[in-house]
Design a protein around this motif. Structure first.
Motif, PDB file in Angstrom:
ATOM      1  N   GLY A  43      13.818  32.859  14.748  1.00  0.00           N
ATOM      2  CA  GLY A  43      14.090  32.985  16.171  1.00  0.00           C
ATOM      3  C   GLY A  43      15.244  33.881  16.532  1.00  0.00           C
ATOM      4  N   PHE A  44      16.161  34.141  15.599  1.00  0.00           N
ATOM      5  CA  PHE A  44      17.358  34.907  15.947  1.00  0.00           C
ATOM      6  C   PHE A  44      17.156  36.414  15.812  1.00  0.00           C
ATOM      7  CE2 PHE A  44      18.857  30.683  14.930  1.00  0.00           C
ATOM      8  CZ  PHE A  44      19.714  30.428  15.996  1.00  0.00           C
ATOM      9  N   VAL A  93      23.458  39.434  22.594  1.00  0.00           N
ATOM     10  CA  VAL A  93      23.437  40.065  21.278  1.00  0.00           C
ATOM     11  C   VAL A  93      22.433  39.358  20.378  1.00  0.00           C
ATOM     12  CG1 VAL A  93      25.861  40.747  21.438  1.00  0.00           C
ATOM     13  CG2 VAL A  93      25.252  38.591  20.354  1.00  0.00           C
ATOM     14  N   PHE A  94      21.973  40.086  19.390  1.00  0.00           N
ATOM     15  CA  PHE A  94      21.149  39.502  18.334  1.00  0.00           C
ATOM     16  C   PHE A  94      22.072  39.066  17.199  1.00  0.00           C
ATOM     17  CE2 PHE A  94      17.970  41.965  20.558  1.00  0.00           C
ATOM     18  CZ  PHE A  94      16.802  41.218  20.417  1.00  0.00           C
ATOM     19  N   LEU A  95      21.983  37.806  16.822  1.00  0.00           N
ATOM     20  CA  LEU A  95      22.776  37.335  15.682  1.00  0.00           C
ATOM     21  C   LEU A  95      22.197  37.818  14.358  1.00  0.00           C
ATOM     22  CD1 LEU A  95      23.672  33.648  16.676  1.00  0.00           C
ATOM     23  CD2 LEU A  95      24.982  35.751  17.058  1.00  0.00           C
ATOM     24  N   PRO A 111      16.997  43.075  13.956  1.00  0.00           N
ATOM     25  CA  PRO A 111      16.115  43.860  13.088  1.00  0.00           C
ATOM     26  C   PRO A 111      16.842  45.098  12.574  1.00  0.00           C
ATOM     27  CG  PRO A 111      15.025  43.271  15.163  1.00  0.00           C
ATOM     28  CD  PRO A 111      16.473  42.920  15.323  1.00  0.00           C
ATOM     29  N   GLU A 112      16.312  45.685  11.509  1.00  0.00           N
ATOM     30  CA  GLU A 112      16.982  46.814  10.871  1.00  0.00           C
ATOM     31  C   GLU A 112      17.110  48.024  11.789  1.00  0.00           C
ATOM     32  OE1 GLU A 112      15.192  47.793   7.185  1.00  0.00           O
ATOM     33  OE2 GLU A 112      15.717  45.888   6.215  1.00  0.00           O
ATOM     34  N   ASN A 113      16.223  48.152  12.764  1.00  0.00           N
ATOM     35  CA  ASN A 113      16.253  49.323  13.643  1.00  0.00           C
ATOM     36  C   ASN A 113      17.184  49.137  14.840  1.00  0.00           C
ATOM     37  OD1 ASN A 113      14.715  47.414  14.941  1.00  0.00           O
ATOM     38  ND2 ASN A 113      13.153  48.852  15.666  1.00  0.00           N
ATOM     39  N   MET A 114      17.949  48.031  14.868  1.00  0.00           N
ATOM     40  CA  MET A 114      18.874  47.774  15.959  1.00  0.00           C
ATOM     41  C   MET A 114      20.317  47.815  15.444  1.00  0.00           C
ATOM     42  SD  MET A 114      17.080  44.784  18.208  1.00  0.00           S
ATOM     43  CE  MET A 114      18.360  44.999  19.435  1.00  0.00           C
TER      44      MET A 114
END
Length: 266
Positions: free
Chosen positions: A176-177, A199-201, A204-207
């Motif tokens: 979910g994170f 923010v994403f904890l 994904p690698e592209n962020m």
């Protein structure tokens, strides 16, 4: 002119005490007299917080407190920079920022307000060796994520810009994170609207990777910042929040929320 010929060691110590810990260490290489003056208790007492004795005496370990009080003031300073001590019944840790001697605190998971934290199907409280605290909060399963921390501004160093950091990691599996951001906020009570960021904890690698590995087995991400002007301005509130009735989350492990001077490299 060699000032060490004119000034006694006590005067040199007094002058150095108005500089900084880094300057004191640099001045110690000038002459043996400067070294003795720069490493004196009179100098390093000035670099320690005014209430350091009270803080040390509140350590949960009497042996730690006894050991610390036996150190020279310089050794005590650097010990507190590298070895946080547990206070407040083991739910709070205290350390010093190495360059300035300003106070750093981490509010441990047990001192945070974790919604549904007392319900085992949602959160559990394991002990893990890489944590400084006896328990951490591990997320089993929620739709509604709500974790809040607070610290009295009077405990922090005045005239200092602080940042709050969520200190965390993930268990395996986690979920979910990486697909949905969370909301982080920090607010000095009574100072107006809280600073909020999404923010994403676990991006994904592209962020952009906004978190940082701490070097102690944990990650951290900045929650926001505030200026602690007088040190008597009420309470600092920080939160981690998200709600989505169709998105569940699991696997987050929270060690705590750390408050330390901004732009400090660790």
């Amino acid at each position: 002119m060699d000032t060490s010929v004119i000034l006694p060691e006590e005067c040199i110590s007094h002058i150095i005490s108005f500089t900084s810990p880094g300057d004191a260490c640099r001045s110690a290489v000038v002459t043996p007299l400067f070294k003795s003056a720069a490493y004196s208790d009179a100098v390093w007492e000035r670099f320690l917080p005014s209430d350091y004795q009270q803080i040390i005496s509140s350590s949960v370990s009497s042996s730690v407190s006894s050991t610390l009080t036996s150190l020279s003031k310089k050794d005590l300073y650097f010990h507190l920079c590298h070895n946080p001590i547990l206070i407040n019944n083991g739910t709070l840790s205290f350390s010093l920022e190495k360059g300035s001697g300003k106070k750093c605190y981490m509010v441990g998971a047990r001192a945070l307000n974790v919604v549904w934290g007392d319900t085992a199907i949602y959160w559990i409280w394991p002990s893990i060796p890489e944590s400084r605290f006896s328990e951490v909060a591990e997320l089993n399963f929620v739709w509604w994520l709500d974790v809040r921390g607070r610290i009295d501004a009077k405990n922090l160093s005045p005239n200092t810009t602080y940042a709050a950091y969520l200190v965390y990691k993930f268990s395996k599996p986690n979920h979910g994170f990486e697909t949905r951001p969370v909301e982080l906020s920090v607010q000095l009570e009574g100072s107006g609207a809280a600073e909020r960021r999404r923010v994403f904890l676990d991006p994904p690698e592209n962020m952009p990777q906004l978190y940082r590995a701490r070097g102690d087995g944990w990650m951290e991400i900045a929650m926001g910042e505030f200026f602690n002007e007088h040190g008597d301005d009420g309470t600092v509130l920080s939160s981690l929040f998200d709600f989505h009735q169709f998105t569940t989350r699991r696997g987050l492990i929270v060690e705590g929320i750390e408050f330390r001077p901004k732009m400090v490299n660790r």
